[in-house]
Motif scaffolding. Structure first.
Motif, PDB file in Angstrom:
ATOM      1  N   LYS A  50     -13.385  61.142  83.876  1.00 38.73           N
ATOM      2  CA  LYS A  50     -12.429  60.662  84.871  1.00 38.73           C
ATOM      3  C   LYS A  50     -11.575  61.792  85.427  1.00 38.73           C
ATOM      4  O   LYS A  50     -11.108  61.748  86.544  1.00 38.73           O
ATOM      5  N   GLU A  51     -11.370  62.794  84.583  1.00 39.72           N
ATOM      6  CA  GLU A  51     -10.580  63.919  85.051  1.00 39.72           C
ATOM      7  C   GLU A  51     -10.926  65.142  84.225  1.00 39.72           C
ATOM      8  O   GLU A  51     -11.527  65.038  83.160  1.00 39.72           O
ATOM      9  N   ASP A  52     -10.546  66.280  84.727  1.00 41.25           N
ATOM     10  CA  ASP A  52     -10.780  67.534  84.023  1.00 41.25           C
ATOM     11  C   ASP A  52      -9.444  68.250  83.919  1.00 41.25           C
ATOM     12  O   ASP A  52      -8.827  68.586  84.921  1.00 41.25           O
ATOM     13  N   ALA A  53      -8.989  68.468  82.696  1.00 38.13           N
ATOM     14  CA  ALA A  53      -7.687  69.091  82.491  1.00 38.13           C
ATOM     15  C   ALA A  53      -7.606  70.445  83.170  1.00 38.13           C
ATOM     16  O   ALA A  53      -6.547  70.876  83.623  1.00 38.13           O
ATOM     17  N   GLY A  54      -8.765  71.128  83.257  1.00 38.10           N
ATOM     18  CA  GLY A  54      -8.788  72.454  83.862  1.00 38.10           C
ATOM     19  C   GLY A  54      -8.396  72.435  85.324  1.00 38.10           C
ATOM     20  O   GLY A  54      -7.950  73.445  85.872  1.00 38.10           O
ATOM     21  N   MET A  55      -8.568  71.293  85.988  1.00 35.80           N
ATOM     22  CA  MET A  55      -8.248  71.209  87.413  1.00 35.80           C
ATOM     23  C   MET A  55      -6.759  71.382  87.650  1.00 35.80           C
ATOM     24  O   MET A  55      -6.323  71.699  88.757  1.00 35.80           O
ATOM     25  N   LEU A  56      -5.944  71.161  86.614  1.00 38.21           N
ATOM     26  CA  LEU A  56      -4.510  71.324  86.761  1.00 38.21           C
ATOM     27  C   LEU A  56      -4.110  72.790  86.721  1.00 38.21           C
ATOM     28  O   LEU A  56      -3.053  73.172  87.189  1.00 38.21           O
ATOM     29  N   ASP A  57      -4.994  73.613  86.123  1.00 37.73           N
ATOM     30  CA  ASP A  57      -4.646  75.018  85.912  1.00 37.73           C
ATOM     31  C   ASP A  57      -5.361  75.960  86.883  1.00 37.73           C
ATOM     32  O   ASP A  57      -4.907  77.079  87.094  1.00 37.73           O
ATOM     33  N   VAL A  58      -6.485  75.539  87.435  1.00 35.03           N
ATOM     34  CA  VAL A  58      -7.281  76.418  88.279  1.00 35.03           C
ATOM     35  C   VAL A  58      -7.291  75.885  89.708  1.00 35.03           C
ATOM     36  O   VAL A  58      -7.513  74.690  89.926  1.00 35.03           O
ATOM     37  N   HIS A  59      -7.059  76.764  90.654  1.00 32.51           N
ATOM     38  CA  HIS A  59      -7.124  76.353  92.059  1.00 32.51           C
ATOM     39  C   HIS A  59      -8.574  76.430  92.514  1.00 32.51           C
ATOM     40  O   HIS A  59      -9.118  77.507  92.736  1.00 32.51           O
ATOM     41  N   TYR A  60      -9.211  75.284  92.618  1.00 34.65           N
ATOM     42  CA  TYR A  60     -10.605  75.243  93.038  1.00 34.65           C
ATOM     43  C   TYR A  60     -10.701  75.412  94.547  1.00 34.65           C
ATOM     44  O   TYR A  60      -9.951  74.792  95.297  1.00 34.65           O
ATOM     45  N   SER A  61     -11.624  76.239  94.946  1.00 34.10           N
ATOM     46  CA  SER A  61     -11.828  76.482  96.369  1.00 34.10           C
ATOM     47  C   SER A  61     -13.292  76.808  96.596  1.00 34.10           C
ATOM     48  O   SER A  61     -14.080  76.945  95.659  1.00 34.10           O
ATOM     49  N   GLU A  62     -13.624  76.972  97.846  1.00 37.54           N
ATOM     50  CA  GLU A  62     -14.990  77.337  98.201  1.00 37.54           C
ATOM     51  C   GLU A  62     -15.358  78.692  97.612  1.00 37.54           C
ATOM     52  O   GLU A  62     -16.493  78.921  97.165  1.00 37.54           O
ATOM     53  N   GLU A  63     -14.389  79.614  97.591  1.00 39.91           N
ATOM     54  CA  GLU A  63     -14.631  80.938  97.030  1.00 39.91           C
ATOM     55  C   GLU A  63     -14.934  80.855  95.535  1.00 39.91           C
ATOM     56  O   GLU A  63     -15.817  81.543  95.028  1.00 39.91           O
ATOM     57  N   VAL A  64     -14.187  80.014  94.839  1.00 39.75           N
ATOM     58  CA  VAL A  64     -14.416  79.839  93.400  1.00 39.75           C
ATOM     59  C   VAL A  64     -15.794  79.244  93.167  1.00 39.75           C
ATOM     60  O   VAL A  64     -16.529  79.656  92.260  1.00 39.75           O
ATOM     61  N   LEU A  65     -16.153  78.271  94.001  1.00 34.95           N
ATOM     62  CA  LEU A  65     -17.476  77.661  93.888  1.00 34.95           C
ATOM     63  C   LEU A  65     -18.572  78.709  94.046  1.00 34.95           C
ATOM     64  O   LEU A  65     -19.498  78.785  93.234  1.00 34.95           O
ATOM     65  N   LEU A  66     -18.480  79.523  95.090  1.00 33.65           N
ATOM     66  CA  LEU A  66     -19.484  80.562  95.324  1.00 33.65           C
ATOM     67  C   LEU A  66     -19.561  81.540  94.158  1.00 33.65           C
ATOM     68  O   LEU A  66     -20.646  81.929  93.722  1.00 33.65           O
ATOM     69  N   GLU A  67     -18.400  81.926  93.642  1.00 36.61           N
ATOM     70  CA  GLU A  67     -18.368  82.868  92.515  1.00 36.61           C
ATOM     71  C   GLU A  67     -19.089  82.287  91.304  1.00 36.61           C
ATOM     72  O   GLU A  67     -19.888  82.970  90.653  1.00 36.61           O
ATOM     73  N   LEU A  68     -18.820  81.013  91.020  1.00 33.89           N
ATOM     74  CA  LEU A  68     -19.448  80.374  89.863  1.00 33.89           C
ATOM     75  C   LEU A  68     -20.952  80.197  90.061  1.00 33.89           C
ATOM     76  O   LEU A  68     -21.741  80.379  89.129  1.00 33.89           O
ATOM     77  N   LEU A  69     -21.348  79.837  91.266  1.00 30.30           N
ATOM     78  CA  LEU A  69     -22.772  79.669  91.540  1.00 30.30           C
ATOM     79  C   LEU A  69     -23.521  80.996  91.413  1.00 30.30           C
ATOM     80  O   LEU A  69     -24.629  81.050  90.872  1.00 30.30           O
ATOM     81  N   GLU A  70     -22.904  82.067  91.886  1.00 29.46           N
ATOM     82  CA  GLU A  70     -23.529  83.390  91.784  1.00 29.46           C
ATOM     83  C   GLU A  70     -23.619  83.835  90.325  1.00 29.46           C
ATOM     84  O   GLU A  70     -24.601  84.454  89.908  1.00 29.46           O
TER      85      GLU A  70
END
Length: 351
Positions: A50-70
Motif C-alpha cells: 500500500k505504501e513504501d516508507a522509502g518514498m518519504l525519504d527519497v525524491h522520486y523523479s524521472e532522473e532517479v528512474l533512469l539512474e536505477l534502470l541503468e
C-alpha cells in the motif's frame, strides 16, 4: 535478509507512477509495477504494497528512474542474464524518445546489440552457469526456534557442490551455536524428528534441480528459460519395497519429490521458503522408462550440437550400453519386455 533499498525503491517508483503520481510520467508507466511482469512475477508482492516508507525519504523523479534502470542493466550484465536487458531497455527507450535525447539512444542500442551477441555466444559455448539449487531444512527447536522444521530452497553460485554449501552452513551456524552442536543430514529421505538427538542443531541439505512438466518444457526451450523465473524444484530418491535403497532392476523404485516455493528465482534473497510438496512414486518399469528417456535426451542434445564432442558422445554411449556402468537397454528389455514379464504390466507401459 532485507530487500536492497534501491531495488525496492525502483518498484515503488513504478507503482507510484502507475497511480498517477507526479514524480514520474504515468503515461509512460500506466501499469506501475506490472511494467516488470515480463522480467519477474515477484512484482506481484510489490504491487500489493500500500505504501513504501522509502518514498518519504527519497525524491522520486524521472532522473532517479533512469539512474536505477541503468544500474539494473549493469547488474544484469554482470549476472550474465543478457536476455532480460531488452526488457529493461524497453523502459528506458521511451523516456529518451519523449525527451528528444536522441544522442543517448545509440548507446542503448549498442548495449542491446552486445547483449544479443553474448546470448548467441553462451548458447554456443554452453559456458554460462546460472546457479545451483539446494533444499535446506532446519531441525532443533532449542536452536532454531521459529525456524525449526522449516524448509527453504537456496540458490548458490554456479557449480557449488553439496559439500561446499554444507561446510558453509556448518561454519555459519557453528559460529552461533558452536560447531560441535551442528550436524548435517545429507540423506534426502524424510526426516523423522523423533529420531533426532535434541542436543544438536540438525541441518538437512539436498541437491535439487528446476522442475518442469511436459508443457513447460515445450515452452521453455533455452537453458536461460529453464533457469529464470522458476519456483518448482525436484529431487529423487531410490528405494525398494523390501526396505533397501538399491535392488535389482525388477524391484527398483524411485520417489520423486516436487517442491514449490512461495516466490520465484532470481529473487532479492538467496533463499525462498517452500510452501508446497508433492511426491510421486515410480514403479520399477517407470524407473526404467525414465532412465531410457534421460539417456535418449542426453544423446540427442550431444548430437544436435553444431560441433559434436566425440569424446563426450563416446562416454555417453558407453554409459548407455555398458553393464559395468549402467544396466543398459538390453537389461531393461529382458526384465520388462519378454513374454513372461510383459504380461505383468499395463500394455501402455510395456509396448
Amino acid at each position: 535478509m532485507e530487500r536492497p533499498a534501491r531495488l525496492c525503491g525502483l518498484w515503488a517508483l513504478l507503482l507510484y507512477a502507475g497511480r498517477g503520481g507526479v514524480a514520474a510520467p504515468a503515461e509512460l508507466f500506466p501499469n506501475g509495477c506490472s511494467a516488470f511482469k515480463n522480467i519477474t512475477p515477484n512484482t506481484d508482492e510489490e504491487g500489493a504494497m500500500k505504501e513504501d516508507a522509502g518514498m518519504l525519504d527519497v525524491h522520486y523523479s524521472e532522473e532517479v528512474l533512469l539512474e536505477l534502470l541503468e544500474q539494473c542493466v549493469d547488474g544484469l550484465w554482470k549476472a550474465e542474464r543478457y536476455e532480460v536487458i531488452s526488457e529493461i531497455s524497453k523502459l528506458i527507450i521511451p523516456i529518451y524518445e519523449k525527451r528528444r535525447e536522441f544522442e543517448k539512444l545509440p548507446q542503448v542500442y549498442r548495449t542491446l546489440h552486445g547483449a544479443y551477441t553474448k546470448i548467441l555466444e553462451v548458447m554456443h559455448t554452453k559456458k554460462r552457469l546460472l546457479g545451483t539449487f539446494f533444499r535446506v531444512a532446519f531441525y532443533g527447536q532449542s536452536f532454531f526456534e521459529e525456524e525449526d522444521g522449516k524448509e527453504y530452497i537456496y540458490k548458490e553460485p554456479k557449480l557449488t557442490g553439496l559439500s561446499e554449501i554444507s561446510l558453509r552452513l556448518v561454519k555459519l551456524y557453528g559460529e552461533k551455536f558452536g560447531t560441535e552442536n551442528v550436524k548435517i543430514i545429507q540423506d534426502s529421505d524424510k526426516v523423522n524428528v523423533k529420531e533426532l538427538d535434541p542436543k544438536y542443531a540438525h541441518i538437512q541439505v539436498t541437491y535439487v534441480k528446476p522442475y518442469f512438466d511436459d508443457k513447460e518444457l515445450t515452452e521453455r526451450k533455452t537453458e536461460f528459460e529453464r533457469n529464470h523465473n522458476i519456483n518448482r524444484f525436484v529431487f529423487e530418491a531410490p528405494y525398494t519395497l523390501s526396505g533397501k535403497k538399491q535392488g535389482c532392476i525388477e524391484e527398483q523404485c524411485k520417489r520423486r519429490t516436487i517442491l514449490t516455493t512461495s516466490n520465484s528465482f532470481p529473487y532479492v534473497k538467496k533463499r525462498i521458503a517452500i510452501n508446497y510438496e508433492q511426491q510421486i512414486h515410480l514403479k520399477p518399469i517407470d524407473v526404467a522408462t525414465d532412465e531410457i528417456k534421460d539417456k535418449t535426451a542426453e544423446l540427442q542434445k550431444l548430437c544436435s550440437s553444431a560441433d559434436v564432442d566425440m569424446i563426450q558422445l563416446q562416454l555417453k554411449l558407453q554409459g548407455c550400453v555398458s553393464v559395468q556402468v549402467n544396466a543398459g537397454p538390453l537389461a531393461y528389455a529382458r526384465a520388462f519386455l519378454n513374454d513372461s514379464q510383459a504380461s505383468k504390466y499395463p500394455p501402455k507401459k510395456s509396448k
